[in-house]
Scaffold this active site. Structure first.
Site, PDB file in Angstrom:
ATOM      1  N   GLU A   1       0.875  -1.333  -0.064  1.00 53.72           N
ATOM      2  CA  GLU A   1       0.024   0.026   0.044  1.00 53.72           C
ATOM      3  C   GLU A   1       0.939   1.410  -0.147  1.00 53.72           C
ATOM      4  OE1 GLU A   1      -3.334   2.117   2.645  1.00 53.72           O
ATOM      5  OE2 GLU A   1      -3.071   0.202   3.136  1.00 53.72           O
TER       6      GLU A   1
ATOM      7  N   ALA B   1       1.081  -1.184  11.275  1.00 50.60           N
ATOM      8  CA  ALA B   1       0.692  -2.276  10.644  1.00 50.60           C
ATOM      9  C   ALA B   1       0.070  -2.158   9.420  1.00 50.60           C
ATOM     10  CB  ALA B   1      -0.310  -2.917  11.796  1.00 50.60           C
TER      11      ALA B   1
ATOM     12  N   GLU C   1      -3.213  -3.851   6.467  1.00 49.09           N
ATOM     13  CA  GLU C   1      -4.440  -4.713   6.585  1.00 49.09           C
ATOM     14  C   GLU C   1      -4.409  -5.808   5.483  1.00 49.09           C
ATOM     15  OE1 GLU C   1      -5.830  -1.055   4.452  1.00 49.09           O
ATOM     16  OE2 GLU C   1      -4.365  -1.452   6.032  1.00 49.09           O
ATOM     17  N   ASN C   2      -3.261  -6.360   4.915  1.00 45.42           N
ATOM     18  CA  ASN C   2      -3.443  -7.288   3.802  1.00 45.42           C
ATOM     19  C   ASN C   2      -4.552  -8.363   4.129  1.00 45.42           C
ATOM     20  OD1 ASN C   2      -0.829  -6.311   2.885  1.00 45.42           O
ATOM     21  ND2 ASN C   2      -0.243  -7.054   4.987  1.00 45.42           N
TER      22      ASN C   2
ATOM     23  N   HIS D   1      -8.036  -2.273  14.826  1.00 48.87           N
ATOM     24  CA  HIS D   1      -7.895  -1.768  13.686  1.00 48.87           C
ATOM     25  C   HIS D   1      -8.009  -2.443  12.396  1.00 48.87           C
ATOM     26  CE1 HIS D   1      -7.686   2.256  11.376  1.00 48.87           C
ATOM     27  NE2 HIS D   1      -7.120   1.844  10.759  1.00 48.87           N
ATOM     28  N   GLU D   2      -6.748  -2.969  12.624  1.00 49.11           N
ATOM     29  CA  GLU D   2      -6.696  -3.835  11.205  1.00 49.11           C
ATOM     30  C   GLU D   2      -7.519  -5.092  10.857  1.00 49.11           C
ATOM     31  OE1 GLU D   2      -4.212  -2.838   9.398  1.00 49.11           O
ATOM     32  OE2 GLU D   2      -3.693  -1.174  11.154  1.00 49.11           O
TER      33      GLU D   2
ATOM     34  N   HIS E   1     -10.554  -3.672   9.226  1.00 50.79           N
ATOM     35  CA  HIS E   1     -10.305  -3.238   7.797  1.00 50.79           C
ATOM     36  C   HIS E   1     -10.864  -4.607   6.966  1.00 50.79           C
ATOM     37  CE1 HIS E   1      -8.598   0.527   6.863  1.00 50.79           C
ATOM     38  NE2 HIS E   1      -7.510   0.263   7.721  1.00 50.79           N
TER      39      HIS E   1
ATOM     40  N   GLU F   1     -10.035   4.602   5.856  1.00 49.93           N
ATOM     41  CA  GLU F   1      -9.310   4.620   6.945  1.00 49.93           C
ATOM     42  C   GLU F   1      -9.866   5.457   8.078  1.00 49.93           C
ATOM     43  OE1 GLU F   1      -6.723   3.151   7.962  1.00 49.93           O
ATOM     44  OE2 GLU F   1      -5.783   2.575   6.106  1.00 49.93           O
TER      45      GLU F   1
END
Length: 926
Positions: free
Chosen positions: A127, A268, A270-271, A303-304, A307, A326
């Protein structure tokens, strides 16, 4: 020779991709210096694209192309064009298979983007455009593809090979290598692709959904560290449950992976199905991590995961729309923390926004253009994340919790697999609520923080309460249009009972007024509850109202704000009294308020703890001034108020302390919400009791410190903080024990010691003790810090030096001697140099004072010379000592070049008091 300038990219120029990539098959043959990548892409013309030409342009940054085939036929060099950033096929078919081979050198990749090596591990960061640093692709978020990825590597060096999706196959080769194939059949954009290869331990668990489906959970970290992953795993499971229960979002994968990698540039990423983290976020444990780091790690993990739906399953059309990825996820993360940890968590997020985002609100959450996305994201990060989260919270306030949740479910269900815009999100909420939300787009597209002015009036004859509201755009953005501002409010009587239940008023024009009828007596208004809109509020709350709100308001944010106003006004009054009379008078009313708070059994203990803490010296100095007399008055007034409250409420502080201590012992879950809140309040009670300097209180603190040193880092820091700021004879012994316990963790220890040193220096009673023990104690801390981090040692020294303005001649002599003693030790050259600078400066000052009057010359009046002024955050660096110390800190890497501004013209010299205040804030923020 003129440098080629990057072109500005405009949102209005968005065009769909000519081609779609339906599926991508990748093979990585990993080698540190020569990794080869083979990609096979199934591509077709985009039927929705207006452009009909057959030119296909792929992104590829600084890649080495080996071969290119269409439908297994190798292309001639005349069939395509390659630049440093693109590969263009001039006449591509409507539908075809494209095969490309390229190679790269991961070891030389120092950008931490694309495919690179960190600590003997392969890792990717894609990203926003890192995938085009791996292989050629249409690298934009609205082009989504399925992926099948095979990774080949030496088994002895890289036994664990990971990519998105589920494990499809694996095997071994004869040359000591092995291979693993991962299949991810749900389409995603290329920025969510990832691979990791290395030697890991794996911490495993299982999550069962509300429907009974089981999902394998795995956390990969360095060898020997998996036992530290329990908190991260617990957080992941709580986040999955919360998302199911709140928004109906069940994880649709069979396996979910978290991977810890040292030197991972963002916190981090978020893949899809395999979130990659900076390793420390997955290794936070109560025995070795301070509470604020534990909470932050929990918020990052949550958070991740969030996503997975807000960003991955529903992704963005282009990078202009990043706020709907985001900002929405940050709002979901904050809501999760409030629901699972404490509603008072809202106070922290608002404080962070006011202190950071309000001051940096130069960029909208969605601009109409940018030159480079990375620059926009870096400059506007607080607008994208913090302000973005507030916008989504406002929508929840306007629609109500139930309707908003229905709208979110509708958004996720209808746009699953889509690449969306902010307008798509608003439309989903409109379809469910039936409300026109089009005006909310201005919150995303306009920069600047509006000011909301509220004026209220009660008419006892008509029995009406009228609230007049007016919004003003910031002066830097006069063209801004009026925004819809939700004003969440309620009206209370003098005993805290509701006269008007909570409701949300909407100010959609520049100004409006709202009238409430049948209000039989003057109400106490609770306005902008929960901080219902990101605005600068102008409203004069009556002092007598604050004490009632402080006691009875059921909104944690407003209750806390009332306490800050009440305690600040009380202290300002005491400070002024001391300046005028050299004494202070503590009135019974504040004691009664504290008694009510300590007896409040229903309130969140963390909230009560925050409300009981007095405004610190820095906050008060911004109101009363920063001269030596001001600082002395502030310190005396605070100490008197603390000691008076402790004396008057001693039995109650003791009772609450013992209750909280017992309750925290009964809870085994180290991240249990109530456990943390009990410990917060226990610490605050001890802070007050320790001011009495009673042996029995010190015994309690020492007992707690000994118990917590090996089990609970937060408690051990809290107790050490109390000991250091007291006259307890065991404080140095316990400090040394703490140092010995953590000296093998220099990063953690240096942050904690810097915090403890900075707060101790603020404690004038102990720091400026006539014996000189306070100066000696901090000098010893600086010496030990120097062995851990010279940067931190220099920063603490700077705070020490700035305190010299408040010292008497006798104190200066003792301090000077202590610096001489410190310089005799084996310390770093930078610290030695910094001490020498200060000693020379003190000597020069003494020489000037001793010069006879006949040696002085009267200098004729002249107009001030206008010279270039070097500044750092508004701090004058023309001052030789400030500049020299600053340069040493900069050399240590504490400051980035971006913080330095060289300006010519009018001189902007700042006082030493402001410099001292800033550096203290800097240290305490560590």
């Amino acid at each position: 020779m003129q440098r080629k300038r990057d072109k500005r990219i405009y949102l209005s120029n968005y065009k769909m991709s000519n081609y779609i990539i339906d599926s991508t098959v990748l093979r990585f043959d990993l080698d540190e210096k020569n990794t080869t990548i083979k990609s096979e892409m199934t591509i077709r013309k985009n039927p929705d694209a207006k452009k009909t030409q057959n030119e296909l342009m792929l992104n590829g940054i600084q890649l080495n192309l080996d071969s290119i085939k269409i439908n297994e036929k190798e292309l001639n060099s005349s069939d395509y064009t390659v630049t440093s950033s693109t590969l263009t096929i001039k006449d591509a078919p409507k539908s075809f298979k494209l095969t490309i081979k390229n190679h790269l050198n991961p070891k030389k990749n120092k950008s931490l983007e694309g495919l690179y090596i960190t600590k003997s591990k392969f890792c990717t960061l894609c990203e926003p455009d890192g995938f085009s640093k791996i292989t050629y692709f249409i690298d934009r978020p609205d082009v989504q593809s399925t992926y099948k990825t095979t990774i080949v590597a030496k088994e002895s060096q890289y036994p664990i090979l990971i990519s998105n999706g589920s494990l499809a196959a694996k095997g071994k080769l004869k040359n000591g290598k092995h291979w693993v194939t991962w299949s991810d059949p749900i389409k995603k954009p290329s920025y969510l692709f990832a691979i990791v290869a290395g030697d890991f331990d794996c911490f495993e668990d299982t999550y069962e959904t509300n429907k009974g489906r089981k999902i394998a959970l795995k956390i990969y970290v360095d060898k020997g560290k998996k036992e530290k992953c329990a908190i991260a795993m617990n957080t992941l499971k709580k986040a999955m449950r919360w998302d199911e229960n709140t928004y109906g979002r069940e994880c649709d994968l069979n396996e979910y992976k978290l991977i810890g990698v040292r030197d991972f540039d963002p916190a981090a990423d978020e893949n899809t199905g395999m979130n990659i983290f900076g390793e420390s976020y997955l290794l936070s444990m109560p025995d070795s991590t301070p509470e604020h780091n534990l909470k932050f790690s929990e918020s990052v993990v949550a958070h991740e995961y969030f996503h997975h739906w807000s960003g991955n399953r529903v992704t963005i059309r282009d990078w202009f729309q990043i706020c709907v990825k985001e900002g929405l996820t940050t709002f979901r993360e904050q809501s999760f923390m409030e629901d699972t940890f404490s509603r008072s968590y809202r106070i922290d997020t608002v404080d962070q926004m006011k202190n950071i985002q309000f001051k940096e609100d130069e960029y909208p959450a969605r601009p109409d253009s940018f030159i480079k996305y990375e620059n926009f994201q870096e400059n506007a990060v607080s607008s994208i994340y913090s302000k973005g989260a507030e916008i989504f919270r406002m929508l929840k306030n306007v629609l109500g919790k139930e309707t908003f949740q229905q709208g979110m479910k509708h958004y996720f269900d209808t746009h699953r697999g889509d690449a969306v815009t902010i307008e798509d999100y608003l439309k989903s909420l409109e379809e469910v609520s039936g409300r026109d939300l089009s005006q909310f787009i201005y919150w995303f597209t306009q920069a600047g923080t509006p000011t909301l002015e509220l004026i209220d009036e009660y008419d006892p004859k008509k029995k009406t309460y009228t609230l007049k509201a007016k919004q003003t755009s910031p002066s830097d953005f006069p063209e801004n249009k009026p925004l819809p501002i939700p004003i969440k409010m309620c009206l209370l009587d003098e005993k805290g009972k509701e006269i008007q239940s909570e409701k949300v008023l909407i100010l959609s024009d520049t100004e409006n007024e709202f009238t409430f009828k049948n209000v039989r007596r003057r109400p106490i208004p609770s306005l902008m509850r929960e901080f219902s809109a990101p605005v600068k509020l102008s409203y004069q709350q009556k002092d007598e109202d604050d004490s009632i709100l402080m006691k009875y308001d059921d909104d944690p944010y407003n209750r806390f704000q009332a306490s800050r106003r009440y305690l600040t006004n009380t202290l300002v009054g005491l400070i002024e009294e001391y300046k005028n009379t050299k004494k202070v008078t503590v009135h019974p009313e504040i004691i009664d308020v504290f008694r009510h708070l300590l007896n409040d059994k229903k309130a969140d203990c963390r909230l009560i703890s925050k409300m009981l803490l007095l405004p610190d010296e820095l906050e008060l100095s911004e109101i009363t001034g920063t001269t030596t007399d001001d600082i002395n008055a502030i310190r005396y007034a605070r100490e008197c108020l603390v000691e008076t409250l402790a004396e008057e409420l001693r039995p109650l502080f003791l009772k609450v302390y013992h209750d909280c201590h017992q309750k925290s012992l009964e809870i085994r879950d180290p991240l249990h919400r109530e456990d943390l809140t009990f410990r917060n309040l226990k610490k605050t009670c001890l802070l007050y009791l320790a001011s009495l300097e009673e042996p029995d209180v010190y015994k309690m603190v020492l007992r707690d410190f000994d118990h917590s040193l090996h089990t609970q880092m937060t408690d051990s820091i809290d107790n050490l903080f109390i000991l250091i700021n007291s006259s307890c004879k065991s404080r140095e012994e316990k400090y040394n024990l703490f140092y010995q316990k953590w000296e093998k963790e220099p990063e953690t220890l240096s942050d904690i010691l810097s915090y403890l040193a900075a707060t101790f220096i603020c404690n004038s009673k102990q720091y400026h003790a006539s014996s000189g023990q306070g100066y000696a104690f901090v000098s010893n801390m600086v010496m030990k810090l120097d062995t851990l981090s010279t940067t931190h040692a220099l920063a603490v020294l700077r705070v020490m030096l700035n305190e010299t303005d408040n010292m008497s001649k006798q104190q200066l002599n003792i301090f000077h001697q202590q610096l001489v003693e410190l310089s005799k030790n084996e310390i770093s050259s930078d610290l030695q140099k910094a001490i020498s600078i200060q000693l020379n400066s003190l000597a020069e000052e003494e020489e000037k004072k001793e010069l006879p009057k006949t040696h002085t010359k009267k200098i004729p009046d002249k107009k001030p010379m206008i010279t270039p002024t070097l500044q750092w955050h508004g701090i004058d660096l023309q001052n030789k000592t400030n500049r020299q110390i600053h340069n040493l800190l900069k050399k240590q890497g504490l400051f980035s070049k971006k913080t330095e501004v060289e300006s010519s013209g009018e001189s902007c010299e700042k006082s030493k008091d402001e410099y001292r205040t800033y550096v203290k804030k800097l240290l305490i923020s560590l």
